[in-house]
Design a protein around this motif. Sequence first.
Motif, short mmCIF file in Angstrom:
data_model
loop_
_atom_site.label_atom_id
_atom_site.label_comp_id
_atom_site.label_asym_id
_atom_site.label_seq_id
_atom_site.Cartn_x
_atom_site.Cartn_y
_atom_site.Cartn_z
N ALA A 36 1.08 -0.87 -0.53
CA ALA A 36 -0.11 0.27 -0.62
C ALA A 36 0.97 1.20 -0.22
O ALA A 36 0.38 2.52 -0.47
N CYS A 37 2.10 1.48 0.99
CA CYS A 37 3.32 2.91 0.58
C CYS A 37 3.86 2.29 -0.78
O CYS A 37 4.51 3.53 -0.38
N HIS A 38 4.32 1.14 -1.63
CA HIS A 38 4.73 1.13 -2.70
C HIS A 38 4.00 1.33 -3.96
O HIS A 38 4.25 -0.14 -4.47
N THR A 39 3.02 2.09 -4.35
CA THR A 39 2.20 2.30 -5.91
C THR A 39 2.92 3.05 -6.83
O THR A 39 2.17 2.98 -7.94
N GLY A 40 3.21 3.50 -6.69
CA GLY A 40 3.35 4.55 -7.63
C GLY A 40 4.57 4.18 -8.55
O GLY A 40 3.91 4.23 -9.86
N ALA A 41 5.46 3.50 -7.91
CA ALA A 41 6.00 2.97 -9.49
C ALA A 41 5.17 1.87 -10.40
O ALA A 41 5.38 2.16 -11.41
N ALA A 42 5.05 1.20 -9.93
CA ALA A 42 4.14 0.23 -11.16
C ALA A 42 2.70 1.10 -11.73
O ALA A 42 2.72 0.92 -12.64
N ARG A 43 2.66 2.31 -11.10
CA ARG A 43 1.34 3.56 -11.68
C ARG A 43 2.31 3.53 -12.86
O ARG A 43 1.51 4.13 -13.87
N LEU A 44 3.48 3.69 -12.85
CA LEU A 44 4.61 4.72 -13.41
C LEU A 44 5.01 3.79 -14.64
O LEU A 44 4.29 3.90 -16.07
N ALA A 45 4.58 2.60 -14.25
CA ALA A 45 5.00 1.47 -15.28
C ALA A 45 3.83 1.82 -16.86
O ALA A 45 3.94 0.78 -17.27
N ALA A 46 2.87 0.69 -15.90
CA ALA A 46 1.21 0.79 -15.96
C ALA A 46 1.51 1.87 -16.78
O ALA A 46 0.64 1.54 -18.77
N ARG A 47 1.31 2.78 -16.58
CA ARG A 47 0.74 4.05 -17.86
C ARG A 47 1.56 4.22 -19.06
O ARG A 47 1.18 4.48 -19.96
#
Length: 273
Positions: free
Chosen positions: A36-47
């Motif tokens: 929950a505290c480490h979701t930003g990297a996945a969002r960047l990769a997905a976008r």
Amino acid sequence: MTDINHPDLWRGRIPWPGPDSHKHARGRLGVVSGDACHTGAARLAARAGLRVGAGLVKVFCPPDAAPVLAPALEAVMLSPFGDAAELARSAEPMGAVVIGPAAGVTQATHDNVRALATLETRLVLDADALTVFADEPQALFDLLGPQDVLTPHEAEFGRLFSGLLAMGREAAAAEAARRAGCVLVLKGARTLIAAPDGRMRTNPNGSPWLATAGTGDVLAGMIGGLLAQGVEAFEAASMAVWMHADAATRFGPGLIAEDLPDGIPGVLAALRD
């Protein structure tokens, strides 16, 4: 021999959609998120994967991360999983999966990599998915195939390939790709793309504006998005590395990682013209 990475080498292999294309025909990409505290990297990769053309992108996440990710995702889908076996079942339809960005250097990441490697899915392994195998690199290499991609910076490279950098970056990248049996992207000011069959390219258009957190996550997503569309791994890595740097140069000073995915359409339009 090392080639200079340039669009003239791969422009004709960019997977443009045709008049009858639909989202499933354009490829499915999965991205594994951290907690929950480490979701930003996945969002960047997905976008980034979505922007580079993958028709369907889905983030796989631990259950505690779902309430964080759900309000932050729009076109990107979300699929919580409980353990490595459930992740593998959910990821089976994907053409490619990115794992590692902010995933955590944990037993769970170790197990998730092993489970994904049992699938036909192509893998992009970055960051924590590399570091978690630092004590047993051969165990990682035994899981990989020639259409998988590793994307280390020099510190991560050193953990998996101890002492190789003393040979020089090009010789080290070539030997590492041979040992790992997959495509290797050694990131840096002049990023190297090496294939296990000996092919190598050096990227000439690196941008200093990429020296900011999260840009490597975007690159991993771009490679994954191209792999999901069926591009051969060495070409996918070459395309993504060049386009990633070009997007950064076009944006210029003040760039942060969040800016990069939205710069991809301009890069693609110029390549298409």
